[in-house]
Motif scaffolding. Structure first.
Motif, PDB file in Angstrom:
ATOM      1  N   TRP A  10     -55.758  82.412 -26.811  1.00  0.00           N
ATOM      2  CA  TRP A  10     -54.658  82.494 -26.640  1.00  0.00           C
ATOM      3  C   TRP A  10     -53.733  83.359 -27.578  1.00  0.00           C
ATOM      4  O   TRP A  10     -52.797  84.167 -27.352  1.00  0.00           O
ATOM      5  N   LEU A  11     -54.252  83.342 -28.591  1.00  0.00           N
ATOM      6  CA  LEU A  11     -53.736  84.240 -29.683  1.00  0.00           C
ATOM      7  C   LEU A  11     -53.746  85.671 -29.365  1.00  0.00           C
ATOM      8  O   LEU A  11     -53.048  86.698 -29.364  1.00  0.00           O
ATOM      9  N   ALA A  12     -54.971  86.150 -28.905  1.00  0.00           N
ATOM     10  CA  ALA A  12     -55.527  87.305 -28.374  1.00  0.00           C
ATOM     11  C   ALA A  12     -54.532  87.864 -27.123  1.00  0.00           C
ATOM     12  O   ALA A  12     -53.742  88.833 -27.095  1.00  0.00           O
ATOM     13  N   LEU A  13     -54.091  86.636 -26.161  1.00  0.00           N
ATOM     14  CA  LEU A  13     -53.322  87.155 -25.197  1.00  0.00           C
ATOM     15  C   LEU A  13     -51.782  87.430 -25.739  1.00  0.00           C
ATOM     16  O   LEU A  13     -51.327  88.148 -25.082  1.00  0.00           O
ATOM     17  N   ALA A  14     -51.430  86.311 -26.350  1.00  0.00           N
ATOM     18  CA  ALA A  14     -49.945  86.465 -26.924  1.00  0.00           C
ATOM     19  C   ALA A  14     -49.926  87.753 -27.622  1.00  0.00           C
ATOM     20  O   ALA A  14     -48.818  88.290 -27.588  1.00  0.00           O
ATOM     21  N   GLY A  15     -50.886  88.042 -28.219  1.00  0.00           N
ATOM     22  CA  GLY A  15     -50.691  89.447 -28.865  1.00  0.00           C
ATOM     23  C   GLY A  15     -50.687  90.652 -27.705  1.00  0.00           C
ATOM     24  O   GLY A  15     -49.664  91.630 -28.195  1.00  0.00           O
ATOM     25  N   GLY A  16     -51.460  90.653 -27.143  1.00  0.00           N
ATOM     26  CA  GLY A  16     -51.265  91.704 -25.795  1.00  0.00           C
ATOM     27  C   GLY A  16     -49.852  91.660 -25.116  1.00  0.00           C
ATOM     28  O   GLY A  16     -49.429  92.413 -24.818  1.00  0.00           O
ATOM     29  N   ALA A  17     -49.376  90.352 -24.953  1.00  0.00           N
ATOM     30  CA  ALA A  17     -48.015  90.182 -24.362  1.00  0.00           C
ATOM     31  C   ALA A  17     -47.054  90.839 -25.216  1.00  0.00           C
ATOM     32  O   ALA A  17     -46.168  91.443 -24.810  1.00  0.00           O
ATOM     33  N   LEU A  18     -47.063  90.734 -26.370  1.00  0.00           N
ATOM     34  CA  LEU A  18     -46.059  91.042 -27.374  1.00  0.00           C
ATOM     35  C   LEU A  18     -46.436  92.775 -27.476  1.00  0.00           C
ATOM     36  O   LEU A  18     -45.173  93.531 -27.632  1.00  0.00           O
ATOM     37  N   ALA A  20     -47.358  94.508 -24.927  1.00  0.00           N
ATOM     38  CA  ALA A  20     -46.783  95.041 -23.709  1.00  0.00           C
ATOM     39  C   ALA A  20     -45.226  94.879 -23.645  1.00  0.00           C
ATOM     40  O   ALA A  20     -44.473  96.085 -23.150  1.00  0.00           O
ATOM     41  N   ALA A  21     -44.486  93.832 -24.527  1.00  0.00           N
ATOM     42  CA  ALA A  21     -43.280  93.865 -24.581  1.00  0.00           C
ATOM     43  C   ALA A  21     -42.536  94.592 -25.288  1.00  0.00           C
ATOM     44  O   ALA A  21     -41.482  95.406 -25.112  1.00  0.00           O
ATOM     45  N   GLY A  22     -43.356  95.457 -26.402  1.00  0.00           N
ATOM     46  CA  GLY A  22     -42.845  96.391 -27.174  1.00  0.00           C
ATOM     47  C   GLY A  22     -42.952  97.538 -26.583  1.00  0.00           C
ATOM     48  O   GLY A  22     -41.873  98.415 -26.733  1.00  0.00           O
ATOM     49  N   VAL A  23     -44.019  97.777 -25.741  1.00  0.00           N
ATOM     50  CA  VAL A  23     -43.879  99.241 -25.181  1.00  0.00           C
ATOM     51  C   VAL A  23     -43.152  99.305 -23.939  1.00  0.00           C
ATOM     52  O   VAL A  23     -42.613 100.110 -23.711  1.00  0.00           O
ATOM     53  N   PHE A  24     -43.081  98.382 -23.209  1.00  0.00           N
ATOM     54  CA  PHE A  24     -42.380  98.513 -21.802  1.00  0.00           C
ATOM     55  C   PHE A  24     -40.955  97.540 -21.673  1.00  0.00           C
ATOM     56  O   PHE A  24     -40.410  98.086 -21.030  1.00  0.00           O
ATOM     57  N   GLY A  25     -40.894  96.817 -22.660  1.00  0.00           N
ATOM     58  CA  GLY A  25     -39.652  95.876 -22.497  1.00  0.00           C
ATOM     59  C   GLY A  25     -38.729  96.304 -23.226  1.00  0.00           C
ATOM     60  O   GLY A  25     -37.322  96.366 -22.752  1.00  0.00           O
ATOM     61  N   PHE A  26     -38.528  96.876 -24.540  1.00  0.00           N
ATOM     62  CA  PHE A  26     -37.780  97.154 -25.389  1.00  0.00           C
ATOM     63  C   PHE A  26     -37.719  98.657 -25.343  1.00  0.00           C
ATOM     64  O   PHE A  26     -38.489  99.200 -26.418  1.00  0.00           O
ATOM     65  N   THR A  27     -37.159  99.447 -24.343  1.00  0.00           N
ATOM     66  CA  THR A  27     -37.378 100.764 -24.209  1.00  0.00           C
ATOM     67  C   THR A  27     -35.838 101.350 -24.832  1.00  0.00           C
ATOM     68  O   THR A  27     -36.004 102.784 -24.952  1.00  0.00           O
ATOM     69  N   GLY A  36     -40.874  98.130 -32.511  1.00  0.00           N
ATOM     70  CA  GLY A  36     -41.985  98.352 -33.523  1.00  0.00           C
ATOM     71  C   GLY A  36     -42.489  96.968 -33.771  1.00  0.00           C
ATOM     72  O   GLY A  36     -43.665  96.803 -34.231  1.00  0.00           O
ATOM     73  N   PHE A  37     -41.380  95.970 -34.023  1.00  0.00           N
ATOM     74  CA  PHE A  37     -42.012  94.809 -34.580  1.00  0.00           C
ATOM     75  C   PHE A  37     -42.990  93.867 -33.662  1.00  0.00           C
ATOM     76  O   PHE A  37     -43.864  93.525 -34.053  1.00  0.00           O
ATOM     77  N   CYS A  38     -42.460  93.980 -32.327  1.00  0.00           N
ATOM     78  CA  CYS A  38     -43.359  93.295 -31.174  1.00  0.00           C
ATOM     79  C   CYS A  38     -44.688  94.091 -31.305  1.00  0.00           C
ATOM     80  O   CYS A  38     -45.693  93.475 -31.200  1.00  0.00           O
ATOM     81  N   ILE A  39     -44.730  95.474 -31.297  1.00  0.00           N
ATOM     82  CA  ILE A  39     -46.163  96.029 -31.354  1.00  0.00           C
ATOM     83  C   ILE A  39     -46.965  95.678 -32.407  1.00  0.00           C
ATOM     84  O   ILE A  39     -48.183  95.521 -32.313  1.00  0.00           O
ATOM     85  N   GLY A  40     -46.224  95.679 -33.652  1.00  0.00           N
ATOM     86  CA  GLY A  40     -47.105  95.585 -35.159  1.00  0.00           C
ATOM     87  C   GLY A  40     -47.640  94.043 -34.845  1.00  0.00           C
ATOM     88  O   GLY A  40     -48.823  93.737 -35.154  1.00  0.00           O
TER      89      GLY A  40
END
Length: 141
Positions: A10-18, A20-27, A36-40
């Protein structure tokens, strides 16, 4: 699958979701900091989740207990305790000299008085801590 392994996934999946949100969600340009915060944070969570999950699969429980026992012996061994105490004392002694030189350099450079006083305050705090701990341990031992 053990409960710990499920949480690590779940930690790994949450990291992947963050990520994805950083790359695609906050454009938007105004959301660069959030992106940048979400990606980091996502990259750190994903890496830790995957790494710890792999570790839980590869390392047996018996080996983990053996390592814990060895570490406990090393931490409680009197020789190692004295080595750490002596290393800490020498480090504090030399850091006092480093702080003194730092205050002198700040003064020569013409730094703002609040910077010089802050650095000098650290030396005063170190002196107060030294006296306090000396009194405490002289009564305790």
């Amino acid at each position: 699958m053990k409960r710990r392994q499920v949480w690590l996934l779940w930690l790994a999946l949450a990291g992947g979701a963050l990520i994805a949100a950083g790359v695609f969600g906050f454009t938007a340009e105004s959301q660069k900091t959030i992106s940048g915060f979400c990606i980091g944070i996502g990259a750190a969570a994903a890496a830790l989740g995957v790494g710890w999950f792999a570790d839980s699969l590869l390392v047996s429980a018996a080996e983990t207990e053996e390592v814990k026992k060895f570490k406990r012996v090393q931490v409680e061994d009197e020789r190692n305790v004295r080595i750490r105490e002596k290393a800490g004392a020498k480090t504090a002694k030399y850091m006092n000299y480093v702080l003194d030189i730092f205050v002198f350099i700040l003064g020569v450079m013409g730094a703002a008085p609040y910077l010089i006083l802050t650095a000098a305050g650290l030396i005063a705090v170190e002196l107060i801590l030294f006296v306090s701990f000396s009194n405490y341990y002289s009564k305790k031992m």
